[in-house]
Design a protein around this motif. Structure first.
Motif, short mmCIF file in Angstrom:
data_model
loop_
_atom_site.label_atom_id
_atom_site.label_comp_id
_atom_site.label_asym_id
_atom_site.label_seq_id
_atom_site.Cartn_x
_atom_site.Cartn_y
_atom_site.Cartn_z
N ARG A 1 0.81 -1.22 0.00
CA ARG A 1 0.00 0.00 0.00
C ARG A 1 0.85 1.27 0.00
O ARG A 1 0.30 2.37 -0.09
N SER A 2 2.16 1.13 0.10
CA SER A 2 3.03 2.29 0.10
C SER A 2 3.34 2.79 -1.31
O SER A 2 3.88 3.88 -1.47
N VAL A 3 3.02 2.00 -2.32
CA VAL A 3 3.31 2.37 -3.71
C VAL A 3 2.01 2.35 -4.50
O VAL A 3 1.28 1.35 -4.48
N GLY A 4 1.73 3.44 -5.20
CA GLY A 4 0.53 3.52 -6.02
C GLY A 4 0.85 3.34 -7.49
O GLY A 4 1.81 3.93 -8.00
N HIS A 5 0.05 2.52 -8.17
CA HIS A 5 0.23 2.29 -9.61
C HIS A 5 -1.06 2.70 -10.32
O HIS A 5 -2.12 2.12 -10.08
N ALA A 6 -0.95 3.72 -11.16
CA ALA A 6 -2.12 4.26 -11.86
C ALA A 6 -2.14 3.78 -13.30
O ALA A 6 -1.11 3.82 -13.99
N ILE A 7 -3.32 3.33 -13.76
CA ILE A 7 -3.47 2.82 -15.12
C ILE A 7 -4.57 3.61 -15.82
O ILE A 7 -5.74 3.53 -15.45
N GLY A 8 -4.17 4.36 -16.84
CA GLY A 8 -5.15 5.07 -17.64
C GLY A 8 -5.62 4.24 -18.81
O GLY A 8 -6.78 4.28 -19.20
N ASP A 9 -4.70 3.46 -19.38
CA ASP A 9 -5.04 2.59 -20.51
C ASP A 9 -4.14 1.38 -20.46
O ASP A 9 -2.91 1.51 -20.39
N GLU A 10 -4.75 0.20 -20.48
CA GLU A 10 -3.99 -1.04 -20.44
C GLU A 10 -3.17 -1.21 -21.73
O GLU A 10 -3.41 -0.54 -22.73
N VAL A 11 -2.23 -2.14 -21.67
CA VAL A 11 -1.44 -2.45 -22.87
C VAL A 11 -2.38 -2.96 -23.96
O VAL A 11 -3.19 -3.86 -23.74
N ASP A 12 -2.28 -2.36 -25.13
CA ASP A 12 -3.14 -2.72 -26.27
C ASP A 12 -2.27 -2.82 -27.52
O ASP A 12 -1.58 -1.85 -27.88
N VAL B 1 3.90 5.93 -8.12
CA VAL B 1 4.41 6.91 -7.16
C VAL B 1 4.42 6.27 -5.78
O VAL B 1 3.61 5.39 -5.49
N VAL B 2 5.35 6.68 -4.94
CA VAL B 2 5.36 6.26 -3.54
C VAL B 2 4.34 7.09 -2.77
O VAL B 2 4.39 8.31 -2.79
N ILE B 3 3.42 6.42 -2.13
CA ILE B 3 2.36 7.09 -1.36
C ILE B 3 2.84 7.41 0.05
O ILE B 3 2.60 8.49 0.58
N ASP B 4 3.53 6.46 0.67
CA ASP B 4 3.97 6.62 2.04
C ASP B 4 5.40 6.08 2.16
O ASP B 4 5.61 4.86 2.14
N SER B 5 6.37 6.97 2.30
CA SER B 5 7.76 6.55 2.33
C SER B 5 8.12 5.76 3.59
O SER B 5 9.17 5.10 3.63
N VAL B 6 7.26 5.80 4.61
CA VAL B 6 7.51 4.98 5.81
C VAL B 6 7.54 3.51 5.46
O VAL B 6 8.23 2.71 6.09
N GLY B 7 6.81 3.13 4.41
CA GLY B 7 6.72 1.74 4.03
C GLY B 7 7.66 1.30 2.95
O GLY B 7 7.48 0.25 2.34
N VAL B 8 8.69 2.12 2.65
CA VAL B 8 9.66 1.80 1.60
C VAL B 8 11.07 1.92 2.16
O VAL B 8 11.42 2.96 2.74
#
Length: 271
Positions: free
Chosen positions: A228-239, A262-269
């Motif tokens: 949960r410390s790292v966020g992965h955003a997907i606007g469009d899947e691989v096509d 992006v790192v959401i919470d650096s405490v967890g990395v």
């Protein structure tokens, strides 16, 4: 008796299968993050809520009101593309199924780009560094990393990952504590049947990853993180699509994706 040059007339059989150069075939890190797969914007804002505390109160007094901190991190999506063109007349001269190979190559490239974006996020967002490995990993390095997460109250919920380079993995394999069933859990690993070897050690899932910074050198970096410390955003899947190009008299294969991390919470990395 045949002439001495008859071997010039020998026939060579060509195999129809084309060998694909060895490569990392898919994203390894994508399932190890907090994912937002429904982004219909140029970027994403991951919300973060602070901790709360509890306290006593005097009889008939009011309960103290809590105000947990609301913060956020933003990440902009990165658009990535890949394309290849195959001439129709070239295809008539080949006896190999080359288009399938190109699709494989392109999808593998998108997978590696996904991992690169997550790795870049770890590099940029890791503020806790437990020290250099000096060319080899030690028990102390390994234990201090997990200890740092415990000090930060990072939950030990089975979703802490530790990516190490092939050389670091080799060093870990020299530790009895890492290889012995007395210390390591080998059961109930969902990845063990899909070509990804993981070991649960010191309450972290340890695995080999060849996309870490400085891999193959004495300055290579390793990362341990809570999912949960790292966020992965997907606007469009691989096509990836194939289309006939009349003016080119050939087939064009084109692929795209839009993602970032992006790192959401650096405490967890931990680096």
């Amino acid at each position: 008796m045949a002439g001495p040059t008859i071997d010039d007339a020998f026939i060579t059989k060509f195999n129809r299968d084309v060998h694909l150069a060895y490569q990392r075939e898919r994203s390894m890190l994508r399932g190890m993050c907090r994912t937002d797969a429904e982004v219909e914007a140029s970027g994403v804002r991951f919300q973060k809520l602070g901790t709360m505390t509890v306290s006593g109160k005097a009889r008939n007094a009011d309960i103290a009101i809590q105000n947990p901190a609301h913060t956020h991190v933003d990440v902009s999506l990165l658009d990535r593309y890949g394309a290849v063109l195959i001439d129709k007349l070239d295809l008539t001269k080949l006896n190999i199924a080359v288009r399938e190979g190109y699709v494989y190559d392109m999808s593998a490239a998108f997978g590696r780009e996904t991992d690169k974006q997550i790795t870049d996020a770890l590099v940029a967002g890791a503020t806790q560094n437990i020290g250099a490995f000096s060319g080899s990993i030690t028990r102390n390095n390994a234990l201090l990393g997990r200890e740092a997460l415990d000090r930060g109250d990072v939950p030990s919920d089975g979703r802490i990952y530790w990516a190490v380079t092939p050389r670091m993995w080799s060093h870990l394999m020299t530790f009895k504590e890492f290889t012995s069933a007395d210390f390591v859990s080998f059961d109930n690993l969902p990845w063990k049947n899909v070509g990804l070897e993981m070991k649960i050690w010191n309450r972290a899932m340890v695995f080999q990853f060849n996309g870490l910074p400085g891999v193959g050198t004495s300055t290579a970096k390793s990362y341990m993180w809570h999912w949960r410390s790292v966020g992965h955003a997907i606007g469009d899947e691989v096509d990836i699509t194939w289309q006939w190009e009349n003016l080119k008299k050939g087939w064009s294969g084109a692929g795209s994706m839009s993602m970032n991390a992006v790192v959401i919470d650096s405490v967890g990395v931990i680096e």
